[in-house]
Design a protein around this motif. Structure first.
Motif, PDB file in Angstrom:
ATOM      1  N   PHE A  72       0.853  -1.202   0.000  1.00 16.98           N
ATOM      2  CA  PHE A  72       0.000   0.000   0.000  1.00 16.98           C
ATOM      3  C   PHE A  72       0.882   1.243   0.000  1.00 16.98           C
ATOM      4  O   PHE A  72       0.906   2.014   0.966  1.00 16.98           O
ATOM      5  N   GLU A  75      -0.513   5.221   0.749  1.00 13.26           N
ATOM      6  CA  GLU A  75      -1.254   5.650   1.936  1.00 13.26           C
ATOM      7  C   GLU A  75      -0.329   6.337   2.938  1.00 13.26           C
ATOM      8  O   GLU A  75       0.798   5.900   3.176  1.00 13.26           O
ATOM      9  N   TYR A 181      -9.771   4.009   8.230  1.00 14.43           N
ATOM     10  CA  TYR A 181      -9.405   2.782   7.518  1.00 14.43           C
ATOM     11  C   TYR A 181      -7.911   2.553   7.686  1.00 14.43           C
ATOM     12  O   TYR A 181      -7.173   3.451   8.086  1.00 14.43           O
ATOM     13  N   ASP A 182      -7.484   1.354   7.362  1.00 14.72           N
ATOM     14  CA  ASP A 182      -6.065   1.032   7.331  1.00 14.72           C
ATOM     15  C   ASP A 182      -5.907  -0.239   6.504  1.00 14.72           C
ATOM     16  O   ASP A 182      -6.175  -1.340   6.984  1.00 14.72           O
ATOM     17  N   SER A 183      -5.474  -0.096   5.280  1.00 13.76           N
ATOM     18  CA  SER A 183      -5.400  -1.233   4.367  1.00 13.76           C
ATOM     19  C   SER A 183      -4.443  -2.301   4.852  1.00 13.76           C
ATOM     20  O   SER A 183      -4.671  -3.497   4.658  1.00 13.76           O
ATOM     21  N   HIS A 184      -3.336  -1.902   5.488  1.00 14.23           N
ATOM     22  CA  HIS A 184      -2.362  -2.858   6.012  1.00 14.23           C
ATOM     23  C   HIS A 184      -3.012  -3.737   7.085  1.00 14.23           C
ATOM     24  O   HIS A 184      -2.901  -4.968   7.049  1.00 14.23           O
ATOM     25  N   PHE A 186      -6.251  -4.242   7.604  1.00 15.27           N
ATOM     26  CA  PHE A 186      -7.373  -5.009   7.084  1.00 15.27           C
ATOM     27  C   PHE A 186      -6.909  -6.187   6.234  1.00 15.27           C
ATOM     28  O   PHE A 186      -7.564  -7.224   6.185  1.00 15.27           O
ATOM     29  N   ALA A 187      -5.758  -6.049   5.579  1.00 15.93           N
ATOM     30  CA  ALA A 187      -5.208  -7.169   4.803  1.00 15.93           C
ATOM     31  C   ALA A 187      -4.706  -8.272   5.733  1.00 15.93           C
ATOM     32  O   ALA A 187      -4.852  -9.466   5.430  1.00 15.93           O
TER      33      ALA A 187
END
Length: 204
Positions: A72, A75, A181-184, A186-187
């Motif tokens: 990501f 971000e 949110y936080d893509s790291h 959530f992944a």
């Protein structure tokens, strides 16, 4: 001269396990940072022999040098909670936090943002925050997501399972604000490939 309030920004376990003597709190976010599971945990979510993994903040430009393969890369927003501490207990709370964050974390100051009518603005200047700088001994840097998830999945320390730390953090970040949110995170939430991880069955 009035002493400014002591405000500490929580972006990891402080979100779901706040410090004592909080008189007010509000969600907010940082600009120019990433939150990554890039810090070893020898004393909470792992052991000295088998350290777990916990999050730290890294300046975005520093992280870009550490991890060209980050999943990501664009971000640079970190949501968390700003806690204002009762002035009568600032020394006690600082001592508590210094001990709690002793495994490689350093106290820094930074600005906290919010979104007001669709516009970003700074709401708190010079809030305190515990950061695991890249030159501290517990900093491990970037690891492939699947390998990192597997490590979190199997690690255990005096404060409990490493995966429960992850799950509580994910759940807490989602609840902070509509835009949080936080893509790291959530992944990593889905666990290592082939696992049956689930927030419903495994979170503490």
């Amino acid at each position: 001269m009035t002493t400014p309030p002591f405000v500490v920004f929580g972006y990891g376990s402080l979100i779901f396990k706040p410090p004592p003597h909080v008189i007010s709190q509000e969600p907010g976010f940082l600009r120019g940072y990433v939150r990554r599971f890039a810090q070893k945990s020898h004393d909470h979510r792992g052991t000295p022999e088998n350290p777990g993994r916990v999050v730290t903040l890294v300046h975005k430009e520093d992280w870009d040098r550490f991890s060209a393969s980050d999943a990501f890369p664009h971000e640079d927003v970190v949501w968390g909670v700003a806690y204002t501490i009762d002035p009568a207990y600032v020394t006690e709370v600082r001592d508590y936090l210094d001990y709690r964050e002793k495994d490689g974390y350093t106290l820094e100051t930074l600005d906290i943002y919010t979104i007001d009518d669709g516009v970003e603005k700074v709401v708190i200047h010079d809030a305190y925050c515990y950061v695991g700088r890249p030159d501290n001994p517990s900093f491990i840097g970037s690891e492939p997501l699947d390998a990192l998830a597997a490590h979190i999945w199997r690690s255990v320390g005096p404060s409990g399972n490493n995966k429960d730390y992850l799950y509580q953090l994910v759940e807490s970040v989602r609840a902070l604000a509509p835009a949080s949110y936080d893509s790291h995170l959530f992944a990593l939430e889905v666990g290592p490939s082939g696992s049956a991880s689930s927030l419903c069955t495994d979170s503490a």
